[in-house]
Design a protein around this motif. Structure first.
Motif, PDB file in Angstrom:
ATOM      1  N   PHE A  47       1.761   2.844 -29.384  1.00 27.53           N
ATOM      2  CA  PHE A  47       1.444   1.848 -30.392  1.00 27.53           C
ATOM      3  C   PHE A  47       0.061   1.265 -30.139  1.00 27.53           C
ATOM      4  N   VAL A  48      -0.563   0.741 -31.183  1.00 26.44           N
ATOM      5  CA  VAL A  48      -1.783  -0.044 -31.027  1.00 26.44           C
ATOM      6  C   VAL A  48      -1.418  -1.450 -31.473  1.00 26.44           C
ATOM      7  N   GLN A  49      -1.786  -2.431 -30.638  1.00 29.50           N
ATOM      8  CA  GLN A  49      -1.396  -3.802 -30.906  1.00 29.50           C
ATOM      9  C   GLN A  49      -2.443  -4.785 -30.410  1.00 29.50           C
ATOM     10  N   ALA A  50      -2.401  -5.989 -30.987  1.00 27.34           N
ATOM     11  CA  ALA A  50      -3.248  -7.089 -30.536  1.00 27.34           C
ATOM     12  C   ALA A  50      -2.325  -8.118 -29.897  1.00 27.34           C
ATOM     13  N   THR A  51      -2.533  -8.372 -28.610  1.00 23.18           N
ATOM     14  CA  THR A  51      -1.749  -9.361 -27.876  1.00 23.18           C
ATOM     15  C   THR A  51      -2.723 -10.276 -27.141  1.00 23.18           C
ATOM     16  N   GLY A  52      -2.200 -11.150 -26.335  1.00 26.06           N
ATOM     17  CA  GLY A  52      -3.037 -12.073 -25.582  1.00 26.06           C
ATOM     18  C   GLY A  52      -4.106 -11.408 -24.734  1.00 26.06           C
ATOM     19  N   ILE A  53      -3.902 -10.143 -24.375  1.00 24.96           N
ATOM     20  CA  ILE A  53      -4.912  -9.434 -23.581  1.00 24.96           C
ATOM     21  C   ILE A  53      -5.913  -8.682 -24.456  1.00 24.96           C
ATOM     22  N   GLY A  54      -5.766  -8.804 -25.775  1.00 22.20           N
ATOM     23  CA  GLY A  54      -6.673  -8.143 -26.708  1.00 22.20           C
ATOM     24  C   GLY A  54      -6.012  -6.945 -27.382  1.00 22.20           C
ATOM     25  N   VAL A  55      -6.827  -6.180 -28.083  1.00 20.57           N
ATOM     26  CA  VAL A  55      -6.324  -4.998 -28.798  1.00 20.57           C
ATOM     27  C   VAL A  55      -6.291  -3.829 -27.825  1.00 20.57           C
ATOM     28  N   HIS A  56      -5.135  -3.174 -27.742  1.00 21.15           N
ATOM     29  CA  HIS A  56      -4.969  -2.073 -26.790  1.00 21.15           C
ATOM     30  C   HIS A  56      -3.874  -1.126 -27.256  1.00 21.15           C
ATOM     31  N   VAL A  57      -3.865   0.045 -26.662  1.00 23.35           N
ATOM     32  CA  VAL A  57      -2.813   1.030 -26.889  1.00 23.35           C
ATOM     33  C   VAL A  57      -1.737   0.775 -25.848  1.00 23.35           C
ATOM     34  N   ALA A  58      -0.479   0.799 -26.288  1.00 21.07           N
ATOM     35  CA  ALA A  58       0.637   0.523 -25.390  1.00 21.07           C
ATOM     36  C   ALA A  58       1.717   1.585 -25.545  1.00 21.07           C
ATOM     37  N   THR A  59       2.428   1.839 -24.460  1.00 20.05           N
ATOM     38  CA  THR A  59       3.585   2.729 -24.511  1.00 20.05           C
ATOM     39  C   THR A  59       4.756   1.961 -25.124  1.00 20.05           C
ATOM     40  N   GLN A  81      -4.333   8.976 -45.602  1.00 14.83           N
ATOM     41  CA  GLN A  81      -4.206   7.531 -45.451  1.00 14.83           C
ATOM     42  C   GLN A  81      -3.709   7.173 -44.048  1.00 14.83           C
ATOM     43  N   ARG A  82      -2.728   7.933 -43.545  1.00 12.76           N
ATOM     44  CA  ARG A  82      -2.230   7.686 -42.188  1.00 12.76           C
ATOM     45  C   ARG A  82      -3.369   7.823 -41.168  1.00 12.76           C
ATOM     46  N   THR A  83      -4.167   8.854 -41.332  1.00 17.17           N
ATOM     47  CA  THR A  83      -5.299   9.081 -40.431  1.00 17.17           C
ATOM     48  C   THR A  83      -6.303   7.930 -40.509  1.00 17.17           C
ATOM     49  N   ALA A  84      -6.603   7.475 -41.726  1.00 17.00           N
ATOM     50  CA  ALA A  84      -7.555   6.374 -41.903  1.00 17.00           C
ATOM     51  C   ALA A  84      -7.024   5.086 -41.275  1.00 17.00           C
ATOM     52  N   ILE A  85      -5.731   4.821 -41.406  1.00 20.62           N
ATOM     53  CA  ILE A  85      -5.126   3.621 -40.835  1.00 20.62           C
ATOM     54  C   ILE A  85      -5.242   3.646 -39.317  1.00 20.62           C
ATOM     55  N   ILE A  86      -4.868   4.766 -38.724  1.00 18.50           N
ATOM     56  CA  ILE A  86      -4.919   4.880 -37.261  1.00 18.50           C
ATOM     57  C   ILE A  86      -6.358   4.804 -36.770  1.00 18.50           C
ATOM     58  N   LYS A  87      -7.264   5.490 -37.452  1.00 22.13           N
ATOM     59  CA  LYS A  87      -8.675   5.462 -37.046  1.00 22.13           C
ATOM     60  C   LYS A  87      -9.198   4.032 -37.073  1.00 22.13           C
ATOM     61  N   ASN A  88      -8.881   3.287 -38.140  1.00 17.02           N
ATOM     62  CA  ASN A  88      -9.348   1.912 -38.220  1.00 17.02           C
ATOM     63  C   ASN A  88      -8.717   1.053 -37.141  1.00 17.02           C
ATOM     64  N   ALA A  89      -7.410   1.179 -36.931  1.00 19.50           N
ATOM     65  CA  ALA A  89      -6.736   0.369 -35.905  1.00 19.50           C
ATOM     66  C   ALA A  89      -7.339   0.643 -34.526  1.00 19.50           C
ATOM     67  N   LEU A  90      -7.573   1.902 -34.210  1.00 19.75           N
ATOM     68  CA  LEU A  90      -8.148   2.248 -32.909  1.00 19.75           C
ATOM     69  C   LEU A  90      -9.585   1.758 -32.759  1.00 19.75           C
ATOM     70  N   SER A  91     -10.283   1.569 -33.880  1.00 28.83           N
ATOM     71  CA  SER A  91     -11.664   1.071 -33.801  1.00 28.83           C
ATOM     72  C   SER A  91     -11.712  -0.375 -33.300  1.00 28.83           C
ATOM     73  N   HIS A  92     -10.576  -1.062 -33.321  1.00 29.07           N
ATOM     74  CA  HIS A  92     -10.517  -2.455 -32.853  1.00 29.07           C
ATOM     75  C   HIS A  92     -10.143  -2.557 -31.367  1.00 29.07           C
ATOM     76  N   VAL A  93      -9.773  -1.429 -30.749  1.00 34.39           N
ATOM     77  CA  VAL A  93      -9.389  -1.468 -29.334  1.00 34.39           C
ATOM     78  C   VAL A  93     -10.538  -2.050 -28.520  1.00 34.39           C
ATOM     79  N   GLY A  94     -10.185  -2.984 -27.652  1.00 39.18           N
ATOM     80  CA  GLY A  94     -11.176  -3.649 -26.821  1.00 39.18           C
ATOM     81  C   GLY A  94     -11.555  -5.032 -27.329  1.00 39.18           C
ATOM     82  N   LYS A  95     -11.248  -5.330 -28.596  1.00 36.22           N
ATOM     83  CA  LYS A  95     -11.539  -6.657 -29.119  1.00 36.22           C
ATOM     84  C   LYS A  95     -10.596  -7.676 -28.478  1.00 36.22           C
ATOM     85  N   ALA A  96     -11.055  -8.897 -28.386  1.00 44.52           N
ATOM     86  CA  ALA A  96     -10.242  -9.987 -27.843  1.00 44.52           C
ATOM     87  C   ALA A  96      -9.221 -10.438 -28.884  1.00 44.52           C
TER      88      ALA A  96
END
Length: 161
Positions: A47-59, A81-96
């Motif tokens: 999964f890709v998620q935004a939590t208190g540690i920021g945006v990251h990929v999680a098991t 569309q699925r590809t575009a959604i995932i690509k955009n979500a992953l582009s936020h990885v590392g944000k606070a």
């Protein structure tokens, strides 16, 4: 949106969870819902998620820590569309994580949308998050280097058109 089982999770499925942590309780009270978190599936077990540690990929195990309630929802999307959604979500990885917008989102989530979506449902929670996101973005650019969980989901879906 139909609810689906964990073994059938596909990229861009929306995962909503509820926890009894302090932050989870705050969000549930503020949104009058049993849901306190939103994330996107990358596929089974990731999964890709935004939590208190920021945006990251999680098991699966990491994403479900402290979770009491969880559901997976799928919207009708093309493979592109699925590809575009995932690509955009992953582009936020590392944000606070954006605590300021999250707190504002909880307050603005009281937008009266009950005429369109049944209160207490996962769709209601997402619709309120989307309403806040669109309202907030129309007022200010916000901090583009920070993001909160449902904002991540909405932004990724908007990228898919």
């Amino acid at each position: 949106m139909p609810q689906i089982g964990w073994t059938a999770v596909m990229p861009a499925d929306i995962v909503l969870t509820g926890s009894n942590t302090d932050s989870g309780q705050f969000v549930k009270i503020a949104t009058t819902s049993n849901i306190s978190h939103a994330m996107l599936a990358l596929g089974p077990g990731q999964f890709v998620q935004a939590t208190g540690i920021g945006v990251h990929v999680a098991t699966f195990r990491q994403a479900m820590t402290d979770t009491q309630t969880a559901a997976v929802y799928r919207t009708k999307l093309t493979p592109a569309q699925r590809t575009a959604i995932i690509k955009n979500a992953l582009s936020h990885v590392g944000k606070a994580y954006d605590y300021v917008e999250m707190l504002g989102g909880a307050e603005a989530s009281k937008v009266p949308i009950e005429t369109f979506v049944s209160p207490g449902t996962a769709e209601h929670t997402l619709a309120r998050a989307a309403a806040f996101y669109l309202r907030y973005r129309s007022c200010t650019a916000g901090d583009r280097n920070k993001i909160f969980c449902s904002e991540l989901v909405v932004a990724a879906y908007q990228a898919a058109g």
